[in-house]
Design a protein around this motif. Structure first.
Motif, PDB file in Angstrom:
ATOM      1  N   LYS A  20      -4.080  12.090   0.729  1.00  0.00           N
ATOM      2  CA  LYS A  20      -2.730  12.218   1.287  1.00  0.00           C
ATOM      3  C   LYS A  20      -2.749  11.973   2.802  1.00  0.00           C
ATOM      4  O   LYS A  20      -1.849  11.320   3.368  1.00  0.00           O
ATOM      5  CB  LYS A  20      -2.181  13.605   0.989  1.00  0.00           C
ATOM      6  N   ALA A  60      -2.983   8.325   3.506  1.00  0.00           N
ATOM      7  CA  ALA A  60      -1.660   7.687   3.339  1.00  0.00           C
ATOM      8  C   ALA A  60      -0.761   7.974   4.559  1.00  0.00           C
ATOM      9  O   ALA A  60      -0.013   7.111   5.032  1.00  0.00           O
ATOM     10  CB  ALA A  60      -0.997   8.193   2.063  1.00  0.00           C
ATOM     11  N   PHE A  61      -0.862   9.215   5.062  1.00  0.00           N
ATOM     12  CA  PHE A  61      -0.066   9.554   6.253  1.00  0.00           C
ATOM     13  C   PHE A  61      -0.483   8.711   7.447  1.00  0.00           C
ATOM     14  O   PHE A  61       0.352   8.243   8.234  1.00  0.00           O
ATOM     15  CB  PHE A  61      -0.213  11.039   6.570  1.00  0.00           C
ATOM     16  N   ASP A  90       1.026   5.444   7.092  1.00  0.00           N
ATOM     17  CA  ASP A  90       2.444   5.553   7.465  1.00  0.00           C
ATOM     18  C   ASP A  90       2.610   5.667   8.989  1.00  0.00           C
ATOM     19  O   ASP A  90       3.498   5.062   9.599  1.00  0.00           O
ATOM     20  CB  ASP A  90       3.053   6.769   6.773  1.00  0.00           C
ATOM     21  N   ALA A 102       1.044   5.773  -3.543  1.00  0.00           N
ATOM     22  CA  ALA A 102       1.340   6.150  -2.158  1.00  0.00           C
ATOM     23  C   ALA A 102       1.144   4.960  -1.207  1.00  0.00           C
ATOM     24  O   ALA A 102       1.931   4.746  -0.281  1.00  0.00           O
ATOM     25  CB  ALA A 102       0.457   7.317  -1.740  1.00  0.00           C
ATOM     26  N   LYS A 103       0.046   4.214  -1.451  1.00  0.00           N
ATOM     27  CA  LYS A 103      -0.237   3.099  -0.558  1.00  0.00           C
ATOM     28  C   LYS A 103       0.822   1.993  -0.645  1.00  0.00           C
ATOM     29  O   LYS A 103       1.133   1.350   0.350  1.00  0.00           O
ATOM     30  CB  LYS A 103      -1.622   2.520  -0.871  1.00  0.00           C
ATOM     31  N   ALA A 137       4.519   3.555   0.608  1.00  0.00           N
ATOM     32  CA  ALA A 137       4.724   3.761   2.045  1.00  0.00           C
ATOM     33  C   ALA A 137       5.177   2.475   2.758  1.00  0.00           C
ATOM     34  O   ALA A 137       6.199   2.480   3.470  1.00  0.00           O
ATOM     35  CB  ALA A 137       3.457   4.313   2.674  1.00  0.00           C
ATOM     36  N   TYR A 181      -0.225  12.696  -2.416  1.00  0.00           N
ATOM     37  CA  TYR A 181      -0.589  11.764  -1.343  1.00  0.00           C
ATOM     38  C   TYR A 181       0.630  11.221  -0.559  1.00  0.00           C
ATOM     39  O   TYR A 181       0.453  10.533   0.436  1.00  0.00           O
ATOM     40  CB  TYR A 181      -1.381  10.587  -1.923  1.00  0.00           C
ATOM     41  N   THR A 182       1.746  11.500  -1.053  1.00  0.00           N
ATOM     42  CA  THR A 182       2.937  10.985  -0.348  1.00  0.00           C
ATOM     43  C   THR A 182       4.150  11.833  -0.692  1.00  0.00           C
ATOM     44  O   THR A 182       4.190  12.468  -1.744  1.00  0.00           O
ATOM     45  CB  THR A 182       3.223   9.527  -0.730  1.00  0.00           C
TER      46      THR A 182
END
Length: 827
Positions: free
Chosen positions: A371, A374-375, A378, A450-451, A454, A527-528
Motif C-alpha cells: 500500500k 502504491a502511495f 500516487d 492499485a497500480k 492510481a 493498497y489503495t
C-alpha cells in the motif's frame, strides 16, 4: 487801376492828359501779364474792356482773381475749392441746431452759420445759446462785428443787403466765408494733427488688446496641458479589471469631450497670432514677441508632449488590461489546482504517521508495504501538479498580482506540506522495510489493481481539470486550436474506457477469489483507497464535462466570429475615412495656391470645403463608436486595415487645423491686399510668380528660388557684393527667424510694403508738434484739449517728462513717445 496795382505790386505810370487812354491800356496790360504769370487764365477780356468800363467783364475778372488767391488753395479731402469750402462749413457747423449749410446763398441769410463758425473756433467771442433764428439782423451784425474786431476779417458784406434780397450773391458770401477758413486754418491743422494721432493710438490700443488676448489664451491652454499631462503620465495600476476599465472609459471621455475644444483653442490661437502679426506689419509696427514660453512653437511643443503622453497612456491602459486578464486567468487556475491538490493531501499526513504496522500480522505488514508503494506512486504522480502550482504562483508574482501575498502563503503551505509528505513517506518506508522480512504474503491482484487504478484515477483527475480549465483567446485560429485539441482528447476516450473496464475486471477477480477461497478479508483493498465506485463516479463526471466543454468552445468560437465582424466593420470604414482625409488635405493645398478667381472666390471655396469637412464629423464619431466596441471586446489587432483610431484622430485634427489655417492665410492676404491697395491682377501676378518657382509645391521658397522670383518681377539683384547685401536685407525682412524659407504671406507683405503709404514716426511727431504750437514738448492740458479722453490719458500715462532746456513744469516728451510707437525705442 488801384486794384491792379495791388495785385501786380508795380507802380503804374500816371497818364498825361491827351494820352490818357494809351497809358491806361499799357498799365492794365502790365497787371494782366502779372496775373497770367500766377497761373490765372483770363478769357474774353483785355485791357481795352477794362479801360472802357465794361462792368460785367471787369467784375468777372475780379472774381477769377479772388478765386485764385483766396479760395483755390482750400482743399478738403481732395475736392474742388468750392466743394471743399462747403464741406468744411458743413463739418464745422454740424453740431449746431438751426444751422443747415447746403449752399453759399440762402443757407447764410439768418446769420447763424457765420456765428456757428466763430463759436466753433472761438467760443468765448459769442454766446451762441442766446441767438434766435427769427432775428437774422442781430445775428449777421454780431458775426460781422466780432469777425472784424477780433479776427481781422473786414466787413465785406452788409447785413441789410443780405436780408433785402431773396438770394444773396453767392460769390460775395463765398469770398467772405473763405476769410473765415483762412483765419481758422491754424485750428484746422491742429484738428488734422489730432486725427492722425488718434488713428495711430487706436491702432496701438487695438494691437495691445490682441496681445493681451493672445497671452491669456496661451496661458490658459498651457495651464490645461500642464494639468493634463501628469494625469496621462500616471501609471499607478489598479488591482481589478473593473477599475482599469473605468480608467479606459475616463480616457475615452477625455478624447471625446475634453480634448476637442482644446484642439479648437490651439488652432484659434495660431490664427489670432498670424492675424496680429499681419496687422502689425500693415501698420508698420514691430512684430509681436509673446512672453517667454508662450510662443506658438512652445505651445506646439507642449501639445506634442501631451499627445505623446496620450499615446503612452492608452498603450499602458491596454497592456494593463491584458495583464489583469492574464492575472485573473492564472489566479483562477492556481485556485483550481491548489484546491484539487489540497483535497488529495487531506489526511495523508495522519495516514503516514500511523503505527499500524507494529501490531499487524505478516500478511497485513506486507499489505501495508505494498500500500505504501502504491502511495509513493500516487505521490510521484502529483509531483507535476505541485510544480505547476509553484510555477503559476511565481508567474503571478512576476506579473505583480495584487493578491500575491495570499497566493504565496497558500503556495508555501502546499510546498511545506509536500516536503513533509515526502519526509513522512520516506520514514514510513524505512519502517516497513525493516519489518518486510517478517512479512511474506501479498495479494498481487490488489497490488495490480492499485497500480493501474492510481494512474488512471490521476488521468481522470487531470482530464477533469483540463475540461474545467478556463481559457482566453483573441483570434478564431486560437479557438480552433483549442477545439482541435478537445477533439483529439475525445478520441482517446474509448481506450480510456477499456482501461477502466480492465481495472474493474481486476477488482471483480479479487472478489471472486475471496468468495471462492473464503479469504478472511476486511472487504477493502489494503493498497489503495481508490474504489471501483469512485472510478465509476469520476468516469461519469468526465463524460458529463465533455459536452460542457463542447458548449464553451462553441460559445467562444461565436464570440471570436463577432470580434472578426467588428474588425472588418472598423477596417471597411477606416479604409474609406483615411484616404478621404488625405484627399481633402491635398485638395485644400491645391485651392490655397490656385489662381482661379479672386481671393474672395478662394475664401468661399475654402469655406465650402470647411462646411463639407464639418458635415463629415458624424462618420468620425461612428468610427469612434466602432473603435469603442473593439476595445470593449478586448480586440488588440486588426489585419483588415493599416489605419488605427489614433491615425484617424491625428489626421482629422490636422485636417481641421489645416482648413482653418488656410482660410486665415487667405483672409490675411485679403487684409494685406486691401490695406496696401493691391489689385487682383497684382495679386495674381504675385501668386503666379511664387507658384512658378515653388516647384515642390511646399508653399514656401528657398533663398535661391526666392531670388529668382524677385528677379522675374523686375528686382535688380546682381551677383556682386552690392547685390548680395541687398538680397540679405530683403531676406532679413521676409525670414526674420532665419528658417531658410519664405512663405507666400511674407512674400506679398514684402512686395506691398516697399511702396506702402503708411504712417511713420516722423509724421506722428509732426502732428504732435502742431498740437503743441511748434514747441518741443506738450502739456497735459493740451493733450486733454485736443484728443478724445481715453486717448489723451493713454498718452499722458506713457509719455516721459521732457528734460530740454526750454522745459516747463509738467512738460511731456512727445518725440520719444512717437518713436516708441514704432518700436524705435521703449515706451
Amino acid at each position: 487801376m488801384l486794384l491792379l496795382e495791388v495785385i501786380s505790386g508795380e507802380r503804374l505810370a500816371k497818364p498825361e492828359r491827351g494820352k490818357m487812354r494809351v497809358h491806361k491800356i499799357s498799365n492794365v496790360n502790365k497787371a494782366l501779364d502779372f496775373i497770367a504769370s500766377k497761373g490765372v487764365k483770363l478769357v474774353s477780356i483785355g485791357a481795352e474792356e477794362i479801360v472802357d468800363g465794361n462792368v460785367k467783364m471787369t467784375l468777372g475778372m475780379i472774381w477769377t482773381i479772388i478765386l485764385r488767391f483766396a479760395i483755390q488753395d482750400i482743399s478738403v479731402e481732395e475736392t474742388s475749392a468750392k466743394e471743399g469750402l462747403l464741406l468744411w462749413c458743413q463739418r464745422k457747423t454740424a453740431p449746431y441746431k438751426n444751422v443747415n449749410i447746403q449752399n453759399f446763398h440762402i443757407s447764410w441769410k439768418d446769420g447763424l452759420g457765420f456765428c456757428a463758425l466763430i463759436h466753433r473756433h472761438r467760443p468765448e467771442l459769442i454766446d451762441y445759446g442766446k441767438l434766435r433764428k427769427d432775428d437774422p439782423l442781430t445775428n449777421l451784425n454780431t458775426a460781422f462785428d466780432v469777425a472784424e474786431k477780433y479776427l481781422d476779417i473786414p466787413k465785406m458784406l452788409d447785413a441789410e443787403d443780405i436780408l433785402g434780397t431773396l438770394r444773396p450773391d453767392e460769390k460775395a458770401i463765398m469770398t467772405y466765408v473763405s476769410c473765415y477758413y483762412h483765419a481758422f486754418s491754424g485750428a484746422q491743422k491742429a484738428e488734422t494733427a489730432a486725427n492722425r494721432i488718434c488713428k495711430v493710438l487706436a491702432v496701438n490700443q487695438e494691437n495691445e488688446q490682441l496681445m493681451e488676448d493672445y497671452e491669456k489664451l496661451a496661458s490658459d491652454l498651457l495651464e490645461w496641458i500642464r494639468r493634463t499631462i501628469p494625469w496621462l503620465e500616471n501609471r499607478a495600476p489598479e488591482n481589478t479589471m473593473q477599475a482599469m476599465q473605468q480608467k479606459l472609459e475616463d480616457f475615452r471621455d477625455y478624447r471625446r469631450l475634453h480634448k476637442p475644444p482644446k484642439v479648437q483653442e490651439k488652432c484659434q490661437l495660431e490664427i489670432n497670432f498670424n492675424t496680429l502679426q499681419t496687422k502689425l506689419r500693415l501698420s508698420n509696427r514691430p512684430a509681436f514677441m509673446p512672453s517667454e514660453g508662450k510662443m506658438v512653437s512652445d505651445i506646439n511643443n507642449a501639445w506634442g508632449g501631451l499627445e505623446q503622453a496620450e499615446k503612452g497612456y492608452e498603450e499602458w491602459l491596454l497592456n494593463e488590461i491584458r495583464r489583469l486578464e492574464r492575472l485573473d486567468h492564472l489566479a483562477e487556475k492556481f485556485r483550481q489546482k491548489a484546491s484539487i491538490h489540497e483535497s488529495w493531501t487531506d489526511g495523508k499526513e495522519a495516514m503516514l504517521q500511523q503505527k499500524d504496522y507494529e501490531t499487524a500480522t505478516l500478511s497485513e505488514i506486507k499489505a501495508l508495504l505494498k500500500k505504501h508503494e502504491a502511495f509513493e506512486s500516487d505521490l510521484a504522480a502529483h509531483q507535476d501538479r505541485v510544480e505547476q502550482i509553484a510555477a503559476i504562483a511565481q508567474e503571478l508574482n512576476e506579473l505583480d498580482y495584487y493578491d500575491s501575498p495570499s497566493v504565496n502563503a497558500r503556495c508555501q503551505k502546499i510546498c511545506d506540506q509536500w516536503d513533509n509528505l515526502g519526509a513522512l513517506t520516506q520514514k514510513r518506508r524505512e519502517a516497513l522495510e525493516r519489518t518486510e522480512k517478517l512479512l511474506e504474503t501479498i495479494d498481487q491482484l490488489y497490488l495490480e489493481y492499485a497500480k493501474r487504478a492510481a494512474p488512471f484515477n490521476n488521468w481522470m483527475e487531470g482530464a477533469m481539470e483540463d475540461l474545467q480549465d478556463t481559457f482566453i483567446v483573441h483570434t478564431i485560429e486560437e479557438i480552433q486550436g483549442l477545439t482541435t485539441a478537445h477533439e483529439q482528447f475525445k478520441a482517446t476516450l474509448p481506450d480510456a474506457d477499456k482501461e477502466r473496464q480492465a481495472i474493474l475486471g481486476i477488482h471483480n477477480e479479487v472478489s471472486k477469489i475471496v468468495q471462492t477461497y473464503h479469504v478472511n478479508m476486511a472487504g477493502t483493498n489494503p493498497y489503495t483507497t481508490i474504489t471501483p465506485h469512485e472510478i465509476n463516479g469520476k468516469w461519469e463526471h468526465v463524460r458529463q464535462l465533455v459536452p460542457r466543454r463542447d458548449q464553451a468552445l462553441m460559445e467562444e468560437h461565436a464570440r471570436q466570429q463577432q470580434n472578426e465582424r467588428l474588425r472588418k466593420q472598423f477596417g471597411a470604414q477606416a479604409n474609406v475615412i483615411g484616404p478621404w482625409i488625405q484627399t481633402k488635405m491635398e485638395e485644400i493645398g491645391r485651392i490655397s495656391i490656385e489662381m482661379h478667381g479672386t481671393l474672395e472666390d478662394q475664401l468661399n471655396h475654402l469655406r465650402q470645403y470647411e462646411k463639407s469637412i464639418v458635415n463629415y464629423k458624424p462618420k468620425i464619431d461612428q468610427l469612434e463608436g466602432d473603435h469603442q466596441l473593439i476595445q470593449e471586446a478586448l480586440i488588440f489587432d486588426n489585419k483588415h486595415t493599416n489605419y488605427t483610431m489614433e491615425h484617424i484622430r491625428v489626421g482629422w485634427e490636422q485636417l481641421l487645423t489645416t482648413i482653418a489655417r488656410t482660410i486665415n492665410e487667405v483672409e490675411n492676404q485679403i487684409l494685406t491686399r486691401d490695406a496696401k491697395g493691391i489689385s487682383q491682377e497684382q495679386m495674381n501676378e504675385f501668386r503666379a510668380s511664387f507658384n512658378h518657382f515653388d516647384r515642390d509645391h511646399s508653399g514656401t521658397l528657398g533663398p535661391e528660388e526666392f531670388k529668382a522670383c524677385l528677379i522675374s518681377l523686375g528686382y535688380d539683384i546682381g551677383n556682386d557684393a552690392q547685390g548680395e547685401a541687398e538680397f540679405a536685407r530683403i531676406m532679413s525682412i521676409v525670414d526674420p527667424n532665419r528658417l531658410g524659407v519664405v512663405t507666400f504671406q511674407a512674400f506679398i507683405d514684402f512686395m506691398s510694403r516697399e511702396t506702402a503709404d503708411t504712417d511713420t514716426a516722423d509724421q506722428v511727431m509732426a502732428s504732435f508738434k502742431i498740437l503743441a504750437g511748434d514747441k518741443n514738448y506738450i502739456t497735459v492740458d493740451e493733450l486733454r484739449r485736443e484728443l478724445p479722453p481715453d486717448q489723451a490719458e493713454y498718452c499722458i500715462a506713457r509719455m516721459a517728462p521732457y528734460t530740454g532746456r526750454d522745459a516747463v513744469p509738467g512738460a511731456l516728451d512727445y518725440m520719444s513717445f512717437s518713436t516708441a510707437l514704432y518700436g524705435e525705442s521703449d515706451l
